[in-house]
Design a protein around this motif. Structure first.
Motif, PDB file in Angstrom:
ATOM      1  N   LYS A   1       0.858  -1.178   0.000  1.00 18.06           N
ATOM      2  CA  LYS A   1       0.000   0.000   0.000  1.00 18.06           C
ATOM      3  C   LYS A   1       0.899   1.234   0.000  1.00 18.06           C
ATOM      4  CE  LYS A   1      -3.856  -2.186   2.316  1.00 18.06           C
ATOM      5  NZ  LYS A   1      -4.929  -1.995   1.385  1.00 18.06           N
ATOM      6  N   ILE A   2       0.623   2.143  -0.923  1.00 16.80           N
ATOM      7  CA  ILE A   2       1.391   3.374  -1.058  1.00 16.80           C
ATOM      8  C   ILE A   2       0.418   4.536  -0.895  1.00 16.80           C
ATOM      9  CG2 ILE A   2       2.849   4.756  -2.584  1.00 16.80           C
ATOM     10  CD1 ILE A   2       3.471   2.082  -4.076  1.00 16.80           C
ATOM     11  N   ASN A   3       0.747   5.458  -0.017  1.00 17.72           N
ATOM     12  CA  ASN A   3      -0.096   6.628   0.221  1.00 17.72           C
ATOM     13  C   ASN A   3       0.766   7.879   0.122  1.00 17.72           C
ATOM     14  OD1 ASN A   3      -2.104   4.755   1.063  1.00 17.72           O
ATOM     15  ND2 ASN A   3      -1.311   4.834   3.137  1.00 17.72           N
ATOM     16  N   PHE A   4       0.202   8.941  -0.449  1.00 16.23           N
ATOM     17  CA  PHE A   4       0.921  10.212  -0.497  1.00 16.23           C
ATOM     18  C   PHE A   4      -0.042  11.358  -0.781  1.00 16.23           C
ATOM     19  CE2 PHE A   4       1.109   8.385  -4.758  1.00 16.23           C
ATOM     20  CZ  PHE A   4       0.722   9.425  -5.580  1.00 16.23           C
ATOM     21  N   ASN A   5       0.431  12.563  -0.518  1.00 18.95           N
ATOM     22  CA  ASN A   5      -0.279  13.799  -0.856  1.00 18.95           C
ATOM     23  C   ASN A   5       0.508  14.484  -1.957  1.00 18.95           C
ATOM     24  OD1 ASN A   5      -2.057  13.383   1.301  1.00 18.95           O
ATOM     25  ND2 ASN A   5      -0.764  14.546   2.698  1.00 18.95           N
ATOM     26  N   ILE A   6      -0.208  15.116  -2.881  1.00 21.35           N
ATOM     27  CA  ILE A   6       0.456  15.864  -3.948  1.00 21.35           C
ATOM     28  C   ILE A   6      -0.492  16.967  -4.418  1.00 21.35           C
ATOM     29  CG2 ILE A   6      -0.298  14.379  -5.853  1.00 21.35           C
ATOM     30  CD1 ILE A   6       2.702  14.664  -6.880  1.00 21.35           C
ATOM     31  N   ASN A   7       0.072  18.051  -4.939  1.00 24.32           N
ATOM     32  CA  ASN A   7      -0.717  19.196  -5.403  1.00 24.32           C
ATOM     33  C   ASN A   7      -0.404  19.493  -6.859  1.00 24.32           C
ATOM     34  OD1 ASN A   7      -1.602  19.591  -2.731  1.00 24.32           O
ATOM     35  ND2 ASN A   7       0.135  20.922  -2.307  1.00 24.32           N
ATOM     36  N   ASN A   8      -1.366  20.093  -7.548  1.00 22.77           N
ATOM     37  CA  ASN A   8      -1.073  20.759  -8.816  1.00 22.77           C
ATOM     38  C   ASN A   8      -1.384  22.237  -8.607  1.00 22.77           C
ATOM     39  OD1 ASN A   8      -3.861  21.096  -9.168  1.00 22.77           O
ATOM     40  ND2 ASN A   8      -4.048  19.452 -10.668  1.00 22.77           N
ATOM     41  N   LYS A   9      -1.552  23.009  -9.649  1.00 24.27           N
ATOM     42  CA  LYS A   9      -1.733  24.457  -9.498  1.00 24.27           C
ATOM     43  C   LYS A   9      -3.031  24.825  -8.776  1.00 24.27           C
ATOM     44  CE  LYS A   9       0.980  25.572 -13.566  1.00 24.27           C
ATOM     45  NZ  LYS A   9       0.965  26.108 -14.921  1.00 24.27           N
ATOM     46  N   THR A  10      -4.054  23.974  -8.893  1.00 22.83           N
ATOM     47  CA  THR A  10      -5.354  24.348  -8.343  1.00 22.83           C
ATOM     48  C   THR A  10      -5.927  23.380  -7.322  1.00 22.83           C
ATOM     49  OG1 THR A  10      -6.478  23.210 -10.148  1.00 22.83           O
ATOM     50  CG2 THR A  10      -6.005  25.557 -10.456  1.00 22.83           C
ATOM     51  N   GLU A  11      -5.408  22.170  -7.236  1.00 25.70           N
ATOM     52  CA  GLU A  11      -6.003  21.149  -6.370  1.00 25.70           C
ATOM     53  C   GLU A  11      -4.953  20.436  -5.530  1.00 25.70           C
ATOM     54  OE1 GLU A  11      -9.232  18.438  -8.083  1.00 25.70           O
ATOM     55  OE2 GLU A  11      -8.307  19.279  -9.883  1.00 25.70           O
ATOM     56  N   SER A  12      -5.428  19.858  -4.434  1.00 31.43           N
ATOM     57  CA  SER A  12      -4.591  18.935  -3.668  1.00 31.43           C
ATOM     58  C   SER A  12      -5.239  17.562  -3.742  1.00 31.43           C
ATOM     59  CB  SER A  12      -4.471  19.309  -2.211  1.00 31.43           C
ATOM     60  OG  SER A  12      -5.038  20.480  -1.892  1.00 31.43           O
ATOM     61  N   PHE A  13      -4.384  16.556  -3.774  1.00 31.86           N
ATOM     62  CA  PHE A  13      -4.844  15.174  -3.905  1.00 31.86           C
ATOM     63  C   PHE A  13      -4.258  14.321  -2.791  1.00 31.86           C
ATOM     64  CE2 PHE A  13      -4.509  16.952  -8.189  1.00 31.86           C
ATOM     65  CZ  PHE A  13      -5.799  16.782  -8.652  1.00 31.86           C
ATOM     66  N   ARG A  14      -5.047  13.402  -2.300  1.00 32.02           N
ATOM     67  CA  ARG A  14      -4.589  12.344  -1.400  1.00 32.02           C
ATOM     68  C   ARG A  14      -4.772  11.060  -2.194  1.00 32.02           C
ATOM     69  NH1 ARG A  14      -1.219  10.638   2.162  1.00 32.02           N
ATOM     70  NH2 ARG A  14      -2.030   9.178   3.666  1.00 32.02           N
ATOM     71  N   VAL A  15      -3.669  10.350  -2.432  1.00 31.79           N
ATOM     72  CA  VAL A  15      -3.680   9.183  -3.312  1.00 31.79           C
ATOM     73  C   VAL A  15      -3.348   7.933  -2.502  1.00 31.79           C
ATOM     74  CG1 VAL A  15      -2.700   8.159  -5.398  1.00 31.79           C
ATOM     75  CG2 VAL A  15      -2.975  10.640  -5.251  1.00 31.79           C
ATOM     76  N   PHE A  16      -4.137   6.891  -2.710  1.00 34.72           N
ATOM     77  CA  PHE A  16      -3.948   5.593  -2.070  1.00 34.72           C
ATOM     78  C   PHE A  16      -3.799   4.548  -3.171  1.00 34.72           C
ATOM     79  CE2 PHE A  16      -6.646   8.228   0.560  1.00 34.72           C
ATOM     80  CZ  PHE A  16      -6.061   8.130   1.816  1.00 34.72           C
ATOM     81  N   ILE A  17      -2.688   3.828  -3.170  1.00 34.11           N
ATOM     82  CA  ILE A  17      -2.434   2.810  -4.189  1.00 34.11           C
ATOM     83  C   ILE A  17      -2.247   1.471  -3.495  1.00 34.11           C
ATOM     84  CG2 ILE A  17      -0.882   2.056  -6.033  1.00 34.11           C
ATOM     85  CD1 ILE A  17       0.034   5.004  -6.256  1.00 34.11           C
ATOM     86  N   THR A  18      -2.866   0.442  -4.027  1.00 31.63           N
ATOM     87  CA  THR A  18      -2.630  -0.919  -3.574  1.00 31.63           C
ATOM     88  C   THR A  18      -2.160  -1.718  -4.774  1.00 31.63           C
ATOM     89  OG1 THR A  18      -4.386  -0.749  -1.924  1.00 31.63           O
ATOM     90  CG2 THR A  18      -3.640  -2.965  -2.492  1.00 31.63           C
ATOM     91  N   ILE A  19      -1.014  -2.383  -4.620  1.00 32.00           N
ATOM     92  CA  ILE A  19      -0.495  -3.237  -5.689  1.00 32.00           C
ATOM     93  C   ILE A  19      -0.395  -4.657  -5.137  1.00 32.00           C
ATOM     94  CG2 ILE A  19       1.358  -3.658  -7.348  1.00 32.00           C
ATOM     95  CD1 ILE A  19       2.156  -0.715  -7.052  1.00 32.00           C
ATOM     96  N   SER A  20      -1.048  -5.587  -5.803  1.00 30.15           N
ATOM     97  CA  SER A  20      -1.058  -6.990  -5.400  1.00 30.15           C
ATOM     98  C   SER A  20       0.158  -7.713  -5.963  1.00 30.15           C
ATOM     99  CB  SER A  20      -2.331  -7.661  -5.907  1.00 30.15           C
ATOM    100  OG  SER A  20      -3.457  -7.001  -5.378  1.00 30.15           O
ATOM    101  N   PRO A  21       0.478  -8.891  -5.437  1.00 32.45           N
ATOM    102  CA  PRO A  21       1.621  -9.655  -5.948  1.00 32.45           C
ATOM    103  C   PRO A  21       1.550  -9.967  -7.451  1.00 32.45           C
ATOM    104  CG  PRO A  21       0.976 -10.523  -3.831  1.00 32.45           C
ATOM    105  CD  PRO A  21      -0.073  -9.511  -4.235  1.00 32.45           C
ATOM    106  N   ASN A  22       0.351 -10.071  -8.014  1.00 32.90           N
ATOM    107  CA  ASN A  22       0.234 -10.304  -9.457  1.00 32.90           C
ATOM    108  C   ASN A  22       0.306  -9.002 -10.247  1.00 32.90           C
ATOM    109  OD1 ASN A  22      -2.257  -9.126  -9.001  1.00 32.90           O
ATOM    110  ND2 ASN A  22      -3.443 -10.846  -9.781  1.00 32.90           N
ATOM    111  N   LEU A  23       0.646  -7.905  -9.555  1.00 35.47           N
ATOM    112  CA  LEU A  23       0.835  -6.550 -10.094  1.00 35.47           C
ATOM    113  C   LEU A  23      -0.457  -5.874 -10.542  1.00 35.47           C
ATOM    114  CD1 LEU A  23       4.253  -6.835 -11.966  1.00 35.47           C
ATOM    115  CD2 LEU A  23       3.782  -6.322  -9.558  1.00 35.47           C
ATOM    116  N   SER A  24      -1.610  -6.425 -10.158  1.00 34.61           N
ATOM    117  CA  SER A  24      -2.851  -5.689 -10.379  1.00 34.61           C
ATOM    118  C   SER A  24      -2.885  -4.561  -9.353  1.00 34.61           C
ATOM    119  CB  SER A  24      -4.067  -6.600 -10.244  1.00 34.61           C
ATOM    120  OG  SER A  24      -4.201  -7.068  -8.929  1.00 34.61           O
ATOM    121  N   SER A  25      -3.527  -3.460  -9.717  1.00 40.37           N
ATOM    122  CA  SER A  25      -3.480  -2.288  -8.850  1.00 40.37           C
ATOM    123  C   SER A  25      -4.854  -1.658  -8.692  1.00 40.37           C
ATOM    124  CB  SER A  25      -2.520  -1.249  -9.420  1.00 40.37           C
ATOM    125  OG  SER A  25      -3.049  -0.733 -10.626  1.00 40.37           O
ATOM    126  N   ASN A  26      -4.978  -0.941  -7.607  1.00 40.95           N
ATOM    127  CA  ASN A  26      -6.161  -0.141  -7.342  1.00 40.95           C
ATOM    128  C   ASN A  26      -5.677   1.224  -6.841  1.00 40.95           C
ATOM    129  OD1 ASN A  26      -8.989   0.276  -7.119  1.00 40.95           O
ATOM    130  ND2 ASN A  26      -8.797   0.073  -4.914  1.00 40.95           N
TER     131      ASN A  26
END
Length: 186
Positions: free
Chosen positions: A137-162
């Motif tokens: 599970k990978i989590n991070f915050n990031i911004n662009n010029k107008t918005e902020s994002f909170r991103v949550f990534i899950t990568i399974s052993p078969n490399l499928s992702s959400n």
């Protein structure tokens, strides 16, 4: 009559035993090692095949009007054939993810807001292990010029992702796809 009853009891017993057995997916050590190396390298890309916006009245209306891609519903939209990515390269994360859903706030007239786009160094980047599913599970915050994002990534052993993206200006959305290592050019 007793003979048929015995067969029925055996059949029902067999079905109950079969239904009670675990259907746990067996993950190979090679897949787990490959996943660990991929995430540790911080050099991978995720391409998504599906976008899953929140099902709201507006999304339901678009779906009923036939305005979504073929094979899509208001809660699951096919991205096959649409350019999209989330790319991790050492300390920089970039993304272009088509957005389907409702905006909570306006972003101005001169800004292209059809997709979730960002590129930069994330804040609060964190990788954790999910022991139960053996995924990362990978989590991070990031911004662009107008918005902020909170991103949550899950990568399974078969490399499928959400990927789940929470925005300061839009309803949240999920993307389902696959991760793969970036090829390094030497």
């Amino acid at each position: 009559m007793k003979l048929n009853f015995r067969y029925l009891v055996i059949l029902i017993g067999g079905l109950l035993i079969n239904c009670c057995t675990s259907s746990k997916t067996v993950t190979s050590k090679v897949q787990i090692k490959q996943l660990e190396e991929l995430v540790a390298s911080k050099s991978f890309q995720i391409d998504s095949d599906w976008a899953m916006p929140l099902m709201t009245n507006s999304m339901n209306t678009l779906s009923n009007a036939g305005l979504l891609p073929v094979g899509s519903t208001g809660s699951q939209i096919s991205l096959i054939g649409n350019s999209n990515f989330l790319k991790v390269e050492v300390d920089t994360i970039a993304a272009y993810l088509p957005y389907y859903g409702e905006r909570q706030m306006g972003a101005g007239y001169s800004i292209n807001t059809n997709a979730i786009q960002f590129k930069g160094i994330p804040k609060n980047y964190e990788v954790t292990d999910d022991e139960k599913t053996q995924s990362k599970k990978i989590n991070f915050n990031i911004n662009n010029k107008t918005e902020s994002f909170r991103v949550f990534i899950t990568i399974s052993p078969n490399l499928s992702s959400n990927i789940t993206v929470n925005s300061s200006q839009r309803f949240s959305i999920q993307y389902r796809g696959n991760a793969e290592p970036l090829l390094s050019v030497k």
